[in-house]
Design a protein around this motif. Structure first.
Motif, PDB file in Angstrom:
ATOM      1  N   TYR A   1      -9.858   0.948   6.071  1.00 35.99           N
ATOM      2  CA  TYR A   1      -9.736   2.095   5.170  1.00 35.99           C
ATOM      3  C   TYR A   1     -10.785   2.048   4.064  1.00 35.99           C
ATOM      4  CZ  TYR A   1      -7.350   5.764   2.505  1.00 35.99           C
ATOM      5  OH  TYR A   1      -7.030   6.932   1.852  1.00 35.99           O
ATOM      6  N   ASP A   2     -11.486   3.159   3.915  1.00 38.04           N
ATOM      7  CA  ASP A   2     -12.523   3.305   2.901  1.00 38.04           C
ATOM      8  C   ASP A   2     -12.142   4.474   2.000  1.00 38.04           C
ATOM      9  OD1 ASP A   2     -14.786   3.765   1.390  1.00 38.04           O
ATOM     10  OD2 ASP A   2     -16.192   3.443   3.032  1.00 38.04           O
ATOM     11  N   SER A   3     -11.780   4.180   0.758  1.00 39.33           N
ATOM     12  CA  SER A   3     -11.297   5.208  -0.167  1.00 39.33           C
ATOM     13  C   SER A   3     -12.291   6.346  -0.360  1.00 39.33           C
ATOM     14  CB  SER A   3     -10.986   4.583  -1.533  1.00 39.33           C
ATOM     15  OG  SER A   3      -9.979   3.615  -1.419  1.00 39.33           O
ATOM     16  N   GLN A   4     -13.588   6.069  -0.184  1.00 42.38           N
ATOM     17  CA  GLN A   4     -14.600   7.101  -0.381  1.00 42.38           C
ATOM     18  C   GLN A   4     -14.478   8.230   0.633  1.00 42.38           C
ATOM     19  OE1 GLN A   4     -18.646   5.535  -0.959  1.00 42.38           O
ATOM     20  NE2 GLN A   4     -17.740   3.517  -1.236  1.00 42.38           N
TER      21      GLN A   4
ATOM     22  N   LYS B   1      -2.131   8.196   2.077  1.00 44.41           N
ATOM     23  CA  LYS B   1      -1.651   6.833   2.281  1.00 44.41           C
ATOM     24  C   LYS B   1      -2.863   5.926   2.460  1.00 44.41           C
ATOM     25  CE  LYS B   1       2.952   6.825   2.640  1.00 44.41           C
ATOM     26  NZ  LYS B   1       4.047   6.205   3.330  1.00 44.41           N
ATOM     27  N   TYR B   2      -2.785   4.753   1.874  1.00 40.98           N
ATOM     28  CA  TYR B   2      -3.859   3.771   2.037  1.00 40.98           C
ATOM     29  C   TYR B   2      -3.529   2.973   3.304  1.00 40.98           C
ATOM     30  CZ  TYR B   2      -7.611   0.665   0.510  1.00 40.98           C
ATOM     31  OH  TYR B   2      -8.790  -0.025   0.417  1.00 40.98           O
ATOM     32  N   TRP B   3      -4.301   3.208   4.355  1.00 39.58           N
ATOM     33  CA  TRP B   3      -4.000   2.572   5.634  1.00 39.58           C
ATOM     34  C   TRP B   3      -4.236   1.065   5.561  1.00 39.58           C
ATOM     35  CZ3 TRP B   3      -7.541   6.637   8.358  1.00 39.58           C
ATOM     36  CH2 TRP B   3      -6.894   7.881   8.359  1.00 39.58           C
ATOM     37  N   ILE B   4      -3.216   0.307   5.913  1.00 35.93           N
ATOM     38  CA  ILE B   4      -3.322  -1.155   5.844  1.00 35.93           C
ATOM     39  C   ILE B   4      -3.281  -1.777   7.234  1.00 35.93           C
ATOM     40  CG2 ILE B   4      -2.379  -1.294   3.508  1.00 35.93           C
ATOM     41  CD1 ILE B   4       0.326  -2.082   4.767  1.00 35.93           C
ATOM     42  N   ASN B   5      -3.416  -0.947   8.247  1.00 31.69           N
ATOM     43  CA  ASN B   5      -3.378  -1.445   9.628  1.00 31.69           C
ATOM     44  C   ASN B   5      -4.317  -0.600  10.483  1.00 31.69           C
ATOM     45  OD1 ASN B   5      -2.019   0.972   9.680  1.00 31.69           O
ATOM     46  ND2 ASN B   5      -0.217   0.213  10.761  1.00 31.69           N
ATOM     47  N   SER B   6      -4.259  -0.841  11.796  1.00 34.73           N
ATOM     48  CA  SER B   6      -4.916   0.024  12.782  1.00 34.73           C
ATOM     49  C   SER B   6      -3.863   0.949  13.363  1.00 34.73           C
ATOM     50  CB  SER B   6      -5.539  -0.834  13.895  1.00 34.73           C
ATOM     51  OG  SER B   6      -6.554  -1.669  13.391  1.00 34.73           O
ATOM     52  N   PRO B   7      -4.250   1.971  14.122  1.00 35.30           N
ATOM     53  CA  PRO B   7      -3.238   2.800  14.779  1.00 35.30           C
ATOM     54  C   PRO B   7      -2.316   1.938  15.642  1.00 35.30           C
ATOM     55  CG  PRO B   7      -5.407   3.790  14.981  1.00 35.30           C
ATOM     56  CD  PRO B   7      -5.620   2.427  14.420  1.00 35.30           C
ATOM     57  N   SER B   8      -1.035   2.211  15.595  1.00 39.99           N
ATOM     58  CA  SER B   8      -0.077   1.410  16.361  1.00 39.99           C
ATOM     59  C   SER B   8      -0.170   1.726  17.848  1.00 39.99           C
ATOM     60  CB  SER B   8       1.348   1.653  15.852  1.00 39.99           C
ATOM     61  OG  SER B   8       1.680   3.023  15.941  1.00 39.99           O
ATOM     62  N   ASN B   9       0.176   0.727  18.667  1.00 36.32           N
ATOM     63  CA  ASN B   9       0.205   0.856  20.131  1.00 36.32           C
ATOM     64  C   ASN B   9      -1.096   1.481  20.661  1.00 36.32           C
ATOM     65  OD1 ASN B   9       2.914  -0.129  20.217  1.00 36.32           O
ATOM     66  ND2 ASN B   9       3.607   1.889  19.557  1.00 36.32           N
ATOM     67  N   SER B  10      -2.199   0.928  20.203  1.00 38.03           N
ATOM     68  CA  SER B  10      -3.513   1.463  20.571  1.00 38.03           C
ATOM     69  C   SER B  10      -4.426   0.350  21.057  1.00 38.03           C
ATOM     70  CB  SER B  10      -4.149   2.169  19.368  1.00 38.03           C
ATOM     71  OG  SER B  10      -3.355   3.252  18.934  1.00 38.03           O
TER      72      SER B  10
ATOM     73  N   GLN C   1       4.199   1.703  -0.810  1.00 38.94           N
ATOM     74  CA  GLN C   1       3.902   2.981  -0.149  1.00 38.94           C
ATOM     75  C   GLN C   1       4.997   3.323   0.858  1.00 38.94           C
ATOM     76  OE1 GLN C   1      -0.455   3.908   0.805  1.00 38.94           O
ATOM     77  NE2 GLN C   1      -0.416   1.699   1.147  1.00 38.94           N
ATOM     78  N   ASN C   2       5.981   2.414   1.015  1.00 37.57           N
ATOM     79  CA  ASN C   2       6.950   2.539   2.115  1.00 37.57           C
ATOM     80  C   ASN C   2       6.193   2.781   3.419  1.00 37.57           C
ATOM     81  OD1 ASN C   2       9.464   2.213   0.713  1.00 37.57           O
ATOM     82  ND2 ASN C   2       9.068   4.198  -0.235  1.00 37.57           N
ATOM     83  N   TYR C   3       5.168   1.989   3.564  1.00 41.58           N
ATOM     84  CA  TYR C   3       4.162   2.243   4.600  1.00 41.58           C
ATOM     85  C   TYR C   3       4.748   2.248   6.007  1.00 41.58           C
ATOM     86  CZ  TYR C   3      -0.341   2.179   6.934  1.00 41.58           C
ATOM     87  OH  TYR C   3      -1.416   2.504   7.718  1.00 41.58           O
ATOM     88  N   PHE C   4       5.505   1.226   6.329  1.00 42.84           N
ATOM     89  CA  PHE C   4       6.005   1.108   7.696  1.00 42.84           C
ATOM     90  C   PHE C   4       7.182   2.047   7.979  1.00 42.84           C
ATOM     91  CE2 PHE C   4       3.973  -3.102   6.992  1.00 42.84           C
ATOM     92  CZ  PHE C   4       2.971  -2.968   7.948  1.00 42.84           C
ATOM     93  N   LEU C   5       7.694   2.694   6.934  1.00 43.58           N
ATOM     94  CA  LEU C   5       8.753   3.686   7.142  1.00 43.58           C
ATOM     95  C   LEU C   5       8.173   4.997   7.677  1.00 43.58           C
ATOM     96  CD1 LEU C   5      10.952   3.142   3.945  1.00 43.58           C
ATOM     97  CD2 LEU C   5      11.156   2.054   6.191  1.00 43.58           C
ATOM     98  N   THR C   6       6.869   5.194   7.491  1.00 45.12           N
ATOM     99  CA  THR C   6       6.211   6.415   7.979  1.00 45.12           C
ATOM    100  C   THR C   6       5.087   6.050   8.949  1.00 45.12           C
ATOM    101  OG1 THR C   6       4.712   6.412   6.065  1.00 45.12           O
ATOM    102  CG2 THR C   6       6.743   7.702   5.865  1.00 45.12           C
ATOM    103  N   ILE C   7       5.290   4.983   9.699  1.00 41.90           N
ATOM    104  CA  ILE C   7       4.190   4.462  10.513  1.00 41.90           C
ATOM    105  C   ILE C   7       3.743   5.436  11.601  1.00 41.90           C
ATOM    106  CG2 ILE C   7       5.656   3.175  12.139  1.00 41.90           C
ATOM    107  CD1 ILE C   7       3.389   0.977  11.950  1.00 41.90           C
ATOM    108  N   ASP C   8       4.669   6.207  12.161  1.00 38.33           N
ATOM    109  CA  ASP C   8       4.280   7.166  13.201  1.00 38.33           C
ATOM    110  C   ASP C   8       3.344   8.229  12.639  1.00 38.33           C
ATOM    111  OD1 ASP C   8       5.770   5.834  15.071  1.00 38.33           O
ATOM    112  OD2 ASP C   8       7.520   7.134  14.906  1.00 38.33           O
ATOM    113  N   LYS C   9       3.681   8.735  11.457  1.00 36.15           N
ATOM    114  CA  LYS C   9       2.826   9.742  10.819  1.00 36.15           C
ATOM    115  C   LYS C   9       1.485   9.125  10.424  1.00 36.15           C
ATOM    116  CE  LYS C   9       2.675  13.064   7.003  1.00 36.15           C
ATOM    117  NZ  LYS C   9       3.378  13.599   5.804  1.00 36.15           N
ATOM    118  N   ASN C  10       1.529   7.903   9.872  1.00 33.49           N
ATOM    119  CA  ASN C  10       0.283   7.213   9.496  1.00 33.49           C
ATOM    120  C   ASN C  10      -0.622   7.050  10.708  1.00 33.49           C
ATOM    121  OD1 ASN C  10       1.621   6.918   7.066  1.00 33.49           O
ATOM    122  ND2 ASN C  10       2.078   4.749   7.370  1.00 33.49           N
ATOM    123  N   SER C  11      -0.018   6.602  11.793  1.00 36.70           N
ATOM    124  CA  SER C  11      -0.783   6.347  13.015  1.00 36.70           C
ATOM    125  C   SER C  11      -1.396   7.627  13.570  1.00 36.70           C
ATOM    126  CB  SER C  11       0.119   5.690  14.063  1.00 36.70           C
ATOM    127  OG  SER C  11      -0.621   5.249  15.164  1.00 36.70           O
ATOM    128  N   SER C  12      -0.630   8.707  13.513  1.00 39.01           N
ATOM    129  CA  SER C  12      -1.136   9.995  13.981  1.00 39.01           C
ATOM    130  C   SER C  12      -2.349  10.435  13.159  1.00 39.01           C
ATOM    131  CB  SER C  12      -0.028  11.050  13.891  1.00 39.01           C
ATOM    132  OG  SER C  12      -0.512  12.319  14.241  1.00 39.01           O
TER     133      SER C  12
END
Length: 371
Positions: A75-78, A85-94, A230-241
């Protein structure tokens, strides 16, 4: 008269271009006598031929056979809006196309949390062994079974479904603390279980102060607030999309323009302002604060923190690195943390700049023996 004037100007310009061309030719000839043909070839290659980046080419091949493939992206804020959301992972199941350090492009699959799979397990749970760190932890440029998490788990005889590799290449201590904090958040909501007394192996590398220099200017700084998530993993499907949409856009732009040597694929510099020891001494104060937060969150959750420092990489500034590593040792002593020191010249194999397969195997055994 006017025609003669224009004719003379044309001749002058032609003569000037010829001189420019010949001077470049002679410079190349002087540097390397056999390079006349190479010189001409480079002109053609750089200006007339736009090759497709190998990463993009491989992603295309994988997509053509039904693989959900993407470039590795930190993730690059620029490139994003402040309220994203500040992505802290890669897309899931990819399927992630990562790096090549002499053995061809290495690819790997992510689990349901968006991190590199260990043992092929999609949903690790009842975790007994966790890993945090940068590309050395994630397993840059080697096969899954050669990565530090998988090697140590096998040496320990731990079921690989109970191991998670939370390593992310290009990250520093604040990013890594954010990952841990979000992971503990879902543990506290009973969405994943971590065994009491589980080991967390946190691998620290010599450029972490430069990483921290960047991270503290981003949304990641909010993880220093006690109640922030960020409750990041609670919205992981949306983040991944959203990640997939963004990365597909990068892929399509690169493919259509045939110009894929951009920072979007290769990344760009970081921490350039960490130029001397005075700056490093200031930056290490924040590192010490983050270290204490690591100690606190692991104790609260009955996790055993083990720190591994990878030291004296030939590509790093040793004066700046020593400021970091001396503080790591001091923090370990003050907090009674098992701290394992490993110097790169003690590890077998070839450094390229990550370990080769022999190096990853050797460093895993070195860590295992000191656990």
């Amino acid at each position: 008269m006017k025609k003669l004037y224009l004719y003379n100007i044309g001749l002058f310009l032609l003569f000037f271009l010829l001189i420019e061309f010949l001077s470049g030719y002679l410079i190349a000839l002087k540097r390397k006598p056999e390079s006349q043909l190479i010189f001409m070839t480079k002109i053609l290659k750089n200006n007339l031929i736009k090759k497709v980046n190998p990463t993009i080419k491989l992603i295309g091949k994988l997509k053509s056979v039904g693989k959900d493939a993407y470039p590795n992206y930190l993730y690059d804020s620029q490139l994003h809006q402040p309220d994203n959301k500040y992505w802290i992972n890669s897309p899931s199941n990819s399927h992630i196309v990562h790096c090549d350090e002499g053995s061809g492009l290495v690819t790997w699959d992510t689990n349901s949390y968006g991190y590199r799979k260990v043992g092929g397990f999609e949903n690790p749970n009842n975790i007994k062994l966790l890993f945090l760190g940068d590309s050395f932890t994630e397993g840059a440029c080697v096969r899954n079974e050669i990565t530090i998490p998988e090697r140590i788990a096998n040496l320990e005889g731990i079921d690989l479904s109970k191991v998670i590799n939370l390593g992310r290449g290009g990250t520093g201590p604040l990013f890594q603390y954010g990952i841990l904090k979000e992971f503990i958040n879902i543990k506290n909501k009973n969405l994943i279980s971590i065994q009491e007394g589980a080991n967390l192996i946190w691998i620290i590398y010599g450029n972490d102060l430069r990483n921290l220099r960047e991270e503290k200017t981003s949304k990641l700084a909010r993880y220093l607030e006690n109640d922030f998530s960020q409750n990041y993993f609670l919205t992981i499907d949306k983040n991944s999309s959203n990640q997939k949409k963004f990365l597909n856009n990068i892929y399509n732009k690169a493919l259509n323009k045939k110009k894929t040597d951009s920072f979007l694929i290769k990344g760009h510099g970081f921490g350039e302002t960490l130029v001397d020891e005075d700056f490093a001494k200031e930056e290490v104060k924040l590192f010490n604060k983050i270290f204490k937060k690591f100690v606190s969150i692991t104790k609260e959750n009955k996790i055993n923190l083990v720190v591994v420092s990878l030291e004296n990489h030939p590509l790093e500034d040793l004066n700046l690195e020593n400021i970091l590593m001396n503080n790591v040792q001091r923090n370990c002593l003050e907090s009674s943390i098992n701290c394992i020191r490993i110097k790169f010249d003690e590890v077998k194999g070839k450094l390229r700049p990550h370990f080769d397969e022999e190096g990853y195997i050797d460093v895993s055994e070195m860590i295992y023996k000191q656990l």
